[in-house]
Design a protein around this motif. Sequence first.
Motif, PDB file in Angstrom:
ATOM      1  N   ASN A 145       0.969  -1.432   0.096  1.00 27.43           N
ATOM      2  CA  ASN A 145       0.085   0.291   0.275  1.00 27.43           C
ATOM      3  C   ASN A 145       1.313   1.389  -0.216  1.00 27.43           C
ATOM      4  N   LYS A 149      -3.251   5.719  -3.328  1.00 32.31           N
ATOM      5  CA  LYS A 149      -4.530   5.442  -4.121  1.00 32.31           C
ATOM      6  C   LYS A 149      -3.908   4.437  -5.570  1.00 32.31           C
ATOM      7  N   ASN A 150      -5.245   3.531  -5.364  1.00 30.97           N
ATOM      8  CA  ASN A 150      -4.891   2.386  -6.696  1.00 30.97           C
ATOM      9  C   ASN A 150      -5.433   3.046  -8.300  1.00 30.97           C
ATOM     10  N   ASN A 153      -8.987   1.687  -8.653  1.00 28.73           N
ATOM     11  CA  ASN A 153      -9.700   1.733  -7.390  1.00 28.73           C
ATOM     12  C   ASN A 153      -9.393   2.539  -6.438  1.00 28.73           C
ATOM     13  N   GLN A 154     -10.068   3.197  -6.668  1.00 28.35           N
ATOM     14  CA  GLN A 154      -9.352   5.211  -6.144  1.00 28.35           C
ATOM     15  C   GLN A 154      -9.506   4.671  -4.087  1.00 28.35           C
ATOM     16  N   SER A 155     -10.127   3.774  -3.562  1.00 31.92           N
ATOM     17  CA  SER A 155     -10.594   3.902  -2.731  1.00 31.92           C
ATOM     18  C   SER A 155      -9.349   3.042  -1.686  1.00 31.92           C
ATOM     19  N   GLN A 156      -8.085   2.196  -2.550  1.00 35.45           N
ATOM     20  CA  GLN A 156      -7.928   1.810  -2.345  1.00 35.45           C
ATOM     21  C   GLN A 156      -6.772   1.909  -2.933  1.00 35.45           C
ATOM     22  N   GLU A 158      -2.219   1.315  -3.226  1.00 35.11           N
ATOM     23  CA  GLU A 158      -1.594  -0.013  -4.192  1.00 35.11           C
ATOM     24  C   GLU A 158      -0.043  -0.150  -3.494  1.00 35.11           C
TER      25      GLU A 158
END
Length: 176
Positions: A145, A149-150, A153-156, A158
Amino acid sequence: MSSAITIKTKPTIRRTSISFNRLTSIEIPSVLSIEERNSDYPWSQGQFTTSIENSKNLCYCLNLNGQTIGYLISMLALDTADILNIGIDPDFKRQGHGRALLKHLIEELRKRHIGEILLEVRIGNKSAIQFYKKQGFKEISVRNNYYMKNSKNQSQGEDGIIMSIKIPSKEIKNVL
Ligand SMILES: CC(C)(COP(=O)(O)OP(=O)(O)OC[C@H]1O[C@@H](n2cnc3c(N)ncnc32)[C@H](O)[C@@H]1OP(=O)(O)O)[C@@H](O)C(=O)NCCC(=O)NCCS
């Protein structure tokens, strides 16, 4: 009876000029345009400006026939260098320019007796990972992490992959 007339014309030879130069504020608009087309999380103008002003950084641009089509930002730290950013104009990818830019950096680092390059890349950036592996970089660790932001999926977050390559003190043919 018809007769054909053959006109011999001289073939046009278009010379290609490639140069590697220190990145300056003049190239930043072109660099930003490339960055914005390449990345979901592009660097800002301020990040590029701060980078070129930092005396610990080596920042280059690649000019093809007078057009800036690539850039590389690296930071020196004792006997290692970190690649902070690299980008090639999407219209010029897969033509060996990324490899040439990296080779230019390696030659500059060798002159400074720097023996290793490190970098961090998003786990989802498969093309960049393939590019680095092809140049001889090895994965050395994963930072879970690391990115807030991923891309998918911006809530996760990366994961970041840390990669490294050793620089031989003398150039070896066919190796970067
Ligand atoms: C990564 C990047 C710099 C590569 O630049 P490039 O000029 O397209 O790469 P090159 O043409 O020098 O590629 C050299 C080799 O790397 C590998 N490679 C490059 N792009 C690849 C891709 N999309 N998929 C798989 N392999 C790839 C290939 O083996 C290639 O050789 P080949 O074309 O003969 O098969 C470019 O794709 C880019 O700007 N990406 C967006 C920005 C980015 O992700 N930067 C990294 C941030 S950490």
